[in-house]
Design a protein around this motif. Structure first.
Motif, PDB file in Angstrom:
ATOM      1  N   PRO A 119      76.816   0.501  -3.183  1.00 37.54           N
ATOM      2  CA  PRO A 119      76.067   1.402  -4.072  1.00 37.54           C
ATOM      3  C   PRO A 119      75.278   0.656  -5.138  1.00 37.54           C
ATOM      4  O   PRO A 119      75.725  -0.363  -5.672  1.00 37.54           O
ATOM      5  CB  PRO A 119      77.172   2.256  -4.700  1.00 37.54           C
ATOM      6  CG  PRO A 119      78.393   1.399  -4.636  1.00 37.54           C
ATOM      7  CD  PRO A 119      78.277   0.612  -3.361  1.00 37.54           C
ATOM      8  N   ASP A 120      74.115   1.182  -5.442  1.00 42.03           N
ATOM      9  CA  ASP A 120      73.309   0.678  -6.549  1.00 42.03           C
ATOM     10  C   ASP A 120      73.838   1.334  -7.821  1.00 42.03           C
ATOM     11  O   ASP A 120      73.667   2.534  -8.028  1.00 42.03           O
ATOM     12  CB  ASP A 120      71.843   1.027  -6.321  1.00 42.03           C
ATOM     13  CG  ASP A 120      70.941   0.464  -7.408  1.00 42.03           C
ATOM     14  OD1 ASP A 120      71.472  -0.220  -8.313  1.00 42.03           O
ATOM     15  OD2 ASP A 120      69.728   0.703  -7.364  1.00 42.03           O
ATOM     16  N   LEU A 121      74.479   0.569  -8.671  1.00 45.46           N
ATOM     17  CA  LEU A 121      75.135   1.131  -9.850  1.00 45.46           C
ATOM     18  C   LEU A 121      74.185   1.364 -11.013  1.00 45.46           C
ATOM     19  O   LEU A 121      74.600   1.803 -12.082  1.00 45.46           O
ATOM     20  CB  LEU A 121      76.286   0.221 -10.292  1.00 45.46           C
ATOM     21  CG  LEU A 121      77.378  -0.028  -9.242  1.00 45.46           C
ATOM     22  CD1 LEU A 121      78.508  -0.847  -9.830  1.00 45.46           C
ATOM     23  CD2 LEU A 121      77.904   1.273  -8.657  1.00 45.46           C
ATOM     24  N   THR A 122      72.906   1.064 -10.801  1.00 45.56           N
ATOM     25  CA  THR A 122      71.923   1.289 -11.868  1.00 45.56           C
ATOM     26  C   THR A 122      71.016   2.478 -11.594  1.00 45.56           C
ATOM     27  O   THR A 122      70.119   2.770 -12.380  1.00 45.56           O
ATOM     28  CB  THR A 122      71.048   0.030 -12.056  1.00 45.56           C
ATOM     29  OG1 THR A 122      70.332  -0.231 -10.839  1.00 45.56           O
ATOM     30  CG2 THR A 122      71.907  -1.178 -12.401  1.00 45.56           C
ATOM     31  N   SER A 123      71.221   3.165 -10.457  1.00 48.21           N
ATOM     32  CA  SER A 123      70.382   4.323 -10.126  1.00 48.21           C
ATOM     33  C   SER A 123      71.206   5.328  -9.344  1.00 48.21           C
ATOM     34  O   SER A 123      72.385   5.111  -9.066  1.00 48.21           O
ATOM     35  CB  SER A 123      69.161   3.888  -9.312  1.00 48.21           C
ATOM     36  OG  SER A 123      69.534   3.547  -7.988  1.00 48.21           O
ATOM     37  N   ASN A 124      70.573   6.407  -8.938  1.00 44.73           N
ATOM     38  CA  ASN A 124      71.258   7.464  -8.192  1.00 44.73           C
ATOM     39  C   ASN A 124      70.994   7.380  -6.701  1.00 44.73           C
ATOM     40  O   ASN A 124      71.372   8.280  -5.953  1.00 44.73           O
ATOM     41  CB  ASN A 124      70.815   8.838  -8.708  1.00 44.73           C
ATOM     42  CG  ASN A 124      71.266   9.102 -10.133  1.00 44.73           C
ATOM     43  OD1 ASN A 124      72.377   8.722 -10.514  1.00 44.73           O
ATOM     44  ND2 ASN A 124      70.416   9.737 -10.928  1.00 44.73           N
ATOM     45  N   SER A 125      70.345   6.320  -6.258  1.00 49.91           N
ATOM     46  CA  SER A 125      70.029   6.198  -4.843  1.00 49.91           C
ATOM     47  C   SER A 125      70.335   4.788  -4.357  1.00 49.91           C
ATOM     48  O   SER A 125      70.061   3.805  -5.052  1.00 49.91           O
ATOM     49  CB  SER A 125      68.546   6.515  -4.595  1.00 49.91           C
ATOM     50  OG  SER A 125      68.208   6.308  -3.235  1.00 49.91           O
ATOM     51  N   ASP A 126      70.922   4.710  -3.171  1.00 52.58           N
ATOM     52  CA  ASP A 126      71.248   3.418  -2.570  1.00 52.58           C
ATOM     53  C   ASP A 126      70.216   2.998  -1.526  1.00 52.58           C
ATOM     54  O   ASP A 126      70.370   1.954  -0.892  1.00 52.58           O
ATOM     55  CB  ASP A 126      72.627   3.482  -1.907  1.00 52.58           C
ATOM     56  CG  ASP A 126      73.704   3.897  -2.899  1.00 52.58           C
ATOM     57  OD1 ASP A 126      73.535   3.623  -4.101  1.00 52.58           O
ATOM     58  OD2 ASP A 126      74.704   4.521  -2.464  1.00 52.58           O
ATOM     59  N   TRP A 127      69.171   3.828  -1.352  1.00 50.47           N
ATOM     60  CA  TRP A 127      68.158   3.592  -0.330  1.00 50.47           C
ATOM     61  C   TRP A 127      66.769   3.741  -0.940  1.00 50.47           C
ATOM     62  O   TRP A 127      66.580   4.497  -1.887  1.00 50.47           O
ATOM     63  CB  TRP A 127      68.307   4.578   0.835  1.00 50.47           C
ATOM     64  CG  TRP A 127      69.631   4.493   1.521  1.00 50.47           C
ATOM     65  CD1 TRP A 127      70.807   5.082   1.119  1.00 50.47           C
ATOM     66  CD2 TRP A 127      69.930   3.758   2.708  1.00 50.47           C
ATOM     67  NE1 TRP A 127      71.817   4.764   2.004  1.00 50.47           N
ATOM     68  CE2 TRP A 127      71.307   3.960   2.983  1.00 50.47           C
ATOM     69  CE3 TRP A 127      69.165   2.981   3.583  1.00 50.47           C
ATOM     70  CZ2 TRP A 127      71.933   3.393   4.084  1.00 50.47           C
ATOM     71  CZ3 TRP A 127      69.785   2.415   4.676  1.00 50.47           C
ATOM     72  CH2 TRP A 127      71.153   2.618   4.928  1.00 50.47           C
ATOM     73  N   THR A 128      65.800   3.032  -0.378  1.00 46.20           N
ATOM     74  CA  THR A 128      64.412   3.094  -0.839  1.00 46.20           C
ATOM     75  C   THR A 128      63.513   3.443   0.338  1.00 46.20           C
ATOM     76  O   THR A 128      63.602   2.810   1.404  1.00 46.20           O
ATOM     77  CB  THR A 128      63.964   1.744  -1.426  1.00 46.20           C
ATOM     78  OG1 THR A 128      64.846   1.381  -2.503  1.00 46.20           O
ATOM     79  CG2 THR A 128      62.529   1.818  -1.930  1.00 46.20           C
ATOM     80  N   GLU A 129      62.660   4.427   0.167  1.00 52.20           N
ATOM     81  CA  GLU A 129      61.726   4.780   1.237  1.00 52.20           C
ATOM     82  C   GLU A 129      60.699   3.666   1.427  1.00 52.20           C
ATOM     83  O   GLU A 129      60.217   3.084   0.443  1.00 52.20           O
ATOM     84  CB  GLU A 129      61.010   6.092   0.908  1.00 52.20           C
ATOM     85  CG  GLU A 129      60.104   6.583   2.039  1.00 52.20           C
ATOM     86  CD  GLU A 129      59.391   7.886   1.721  1.00 52.20           C
ATOM     87  OE1 GLU A 129      58.469   8.247   2.470  1.00 52.20           O
ATOM     88  OE2 GLU A 129      59.761   8.538   0.706  1.00 52.20           O
ATOM     89  N   ILE A 130      60.366   3.376   2.682  1.00 52.36           N
ATOM     90  CA  ILE A 130      59.419   2.305   2.970  1.00 52.36           C
ATOM     91  C   ILE A 130      58.432   2.741   4.045  1.00 52.36           C
ATOM     92  O   ILE A 130      58.670   3.701   4.789  1.00 52.36           O
ATOM     93  CB  ILE A 130      60.135   1.027   3.464  1.00 52.36           C
ATOM     94  CG1 ILE A 130      60.928   1.313   4.758  1.00 52.36           C
ATOM     95  CG2 ILE A 130      61.009   0.431   2.388  1.00 52.36           C
ATOM     96  CD1 ILE A 130      61.386   0.074   5.472  1.00 52.36           C
ATOM     97  N   ASN A 131      57.355   2.010   4.121  1.00 53.42           N
ATOM     98  CA  ASN A 131      56.419   2.095   5.245  1.00 53.42           C
ATOM     99  C   ASN A 131      56.917   1.132   6.305  1.00 53.42           C
ATOM    100  O   ASN A 131      56.955  -0.081   6.082  1.00 53.42           O
ATOM    101  CB  ASN A 131      55.007   1.722   4.779  1.00 53.42           C
ATOM    102  CG  ASN A 131      53.981   1.813   5.904  1.00 53.42           C
ATOM    103  OD1 ASN A 131      54.325   1.790   7.084  1.00 53.42           O
ATOM    104  ND2 ASN A 131      52.722   1.915   5.538  1.00 53.42           N
ATOM    105  N   ILE A 132      57.310   1.648   7.449  1.00 55.83           N
ATOM    106  CA  ILE A 132      57.928   0.809   8.467  1.00 55.83           C
ATOM    107  C   ILE A 132      57.015  -0.319   8.916  1.00 55.83           C
ATOM    108  O   ILE A 132      57.472  -1.410   9.278  1.00 55.83           O
ATOM    109  CB  ILE A 132      58.386   1.665   9.678  1.00 55.83           C
ATOM    110  CG1 ILE A 132      59.286   0.857  10.606  1.00 55.83           C
ATOM    111  CG2 ILE A 132      57.184   2.232  10.417  1.00 55.83           C
ATOM    112  CD1 ILE A 132      60.580   0.417   9.975  1.00 55.83           C
ATOM    113  N   ASP A 133      55.710  -0.116   8.876  1.00 52.62           N
ATOM    114  CA  ASP A 133      54.774  -1.161   9.289  1.00 52.62           C
ATOM    115  C   ASP A 133      54.824  -2.371   8.358  1.00 52.62           C
ATOM    116  O   ASP A 133      54.508  -3.493   8.769  1.00 52.62           O
ATOM    117  CB  ASP A 133      53.344  -0.611   9.335  1.00 52.62           C
ATOM    118  CG  ASP A 133      53.160   0.433  10.418  1.00 52.62           C
ATOM    119  OD1 ASP A 133      53.902   0.372  11.425  1.00 52.62           O
ATOM    120  OD2 ASP A 133      52.284   1.310  10.278  1.00 52.62           O
TER     121      ASP A 133
END
Length: 308
Positions: free
Chosen positions: A93-107
């Motif tokens: 877990p990312d303890l500095t935010s509320n999300s453990d994932w980041t949206e990306i452009n797969i390319d």
């Protein structure tokens, strides 16, 4: 999306039933969770950290299990006489935010995507599987490899991921087990019993598991390359009547307080044949972030003693 491949279960870190940040650059590699697999199984588990570390977060385990011999069918995954390999990717877990994932452009990461073949190669290089190679002490990777998963036509990459490997080799204790081996036929040995044995041999030294927070220069008798090992602690009968196996990792703490001790990996864990690793603890990660937690140094040590 992966209903035939990924079994989703929520466990508490360890069952009531778990570098200064590594400077990573363009060298980060990514493994995309596939929609379907051939020749191996992926099981996914969400672990709650609240009871162990006092913070409401989750660790996501992606456990890839594949047979040593490719002709073995996945239906034989629970056969104790067959050797299997595990690639374990733990999204912390990312303890500095509320999300453990980041949206990306797969390319944008297409040139850095790796395949199962790449992971299998890493497995061989990090489990002493090739007799003609020279090996160092590193066999785990923190934030050097990340997971990509697809959800609702969008792609997301993990923020913090630990990659490590296990060889499942079940045989009597008389046989040698190198570091990174899961052996369910070992004679069970608890942390406290091992501490007693250690103190008889080294009465003036700190038991290696309790060297958390100690200076990395104050410890001498632990042989880092020869002593590290996963010990079977106990066999657990689950509600399903299946038998699971709880292990603890014999290794010391040898990094400075401002560094991630990521080579400790998932230092206590539960293995369920056919399902992979279903629960565990990540003391190295949460001890690094101890100032963000409501638990104290003494709690970390007690959790180790209790194999929690």
């Amino acid at each position: 999306m992966l209903q035939n491949v990924i079994g989703k279960t929520i466990f508490r870190l360890l069952l009531p039933l778990l570098f200064v940040p590594v400077s990573v650059s363009a060298q980060v590699k990514y493994y995309m969770i596939p929609d379907q697999t051939d020749g191996y199984i992926i099981n996914q588990y969400n672990l709650s950290t609240e009871k162990l570390y006092g913070i409401k977060k989750n660790v996501e385990l992606f456990c890839l299990t594949f047979p040593v011999i490719d002709t073995i069918r996945n239906g034989d995954l629970q056969n104790p006489n067959i050797d299997f390999n595990i690639v374990l990717l733990s999204v912390l877990p990312d303890l500095t935010s509320n999300s453990d994932w980041t949206e990306i452009n797969i390319d944008s990461v297409s040139n850095d995507l790796i395949t199962l073949s790449h992971l299998k190669r890493l497995f061989s290089l990090n489990t002493y599987s090739e007799f003609d190679k020279q090996y160092g002490d590193k066999n785990k990777y923190f934030d050097e490899y990340q997971i990509i998963k697809k959800f609702d036509k969008k792609y997301y990459k993990s923020k913090h991921c630990l990659l490590q490997f296990f060889a499942i080799r079940n045989r009597p204790s008389v046989f040698q087990n190198s570091f990174g081996t899961i052996n369910t036929e070992q004679e069970p040995l608890s942390v406290l019993k091992m501490e007693h044995i250690f103190k008889k041999r080294y009465p003036k030294e700190i038991f290696p598991l309790y060297t958390i927070g100690e200076s990395p220069y104050s410890y001498s008798s632990f042989d880092y390359l020869r002593d590290r090992k996963e010990y079977l602690a106990k066999v657990i009968k689950l509600n399903s009547n299946n038998l699971a196996y709880q292990f603890w990792t014999y290794t010391n703490w040898h990094k400075h307080r401002h560094e991630f001790e990521f080579d400790r990996g998932i230092d206590r864990f539960v293995y369920l044949p056919g399902k992979g690793i279903i629960g565990g603890s990540f003391d190295f990660y949460f001890y690094f972030h101890r100032k963000k937690l409501p638990i104290q140094y003494s709690d970390f040590v007690q959790n180790i003693k209790d194999e929690k």
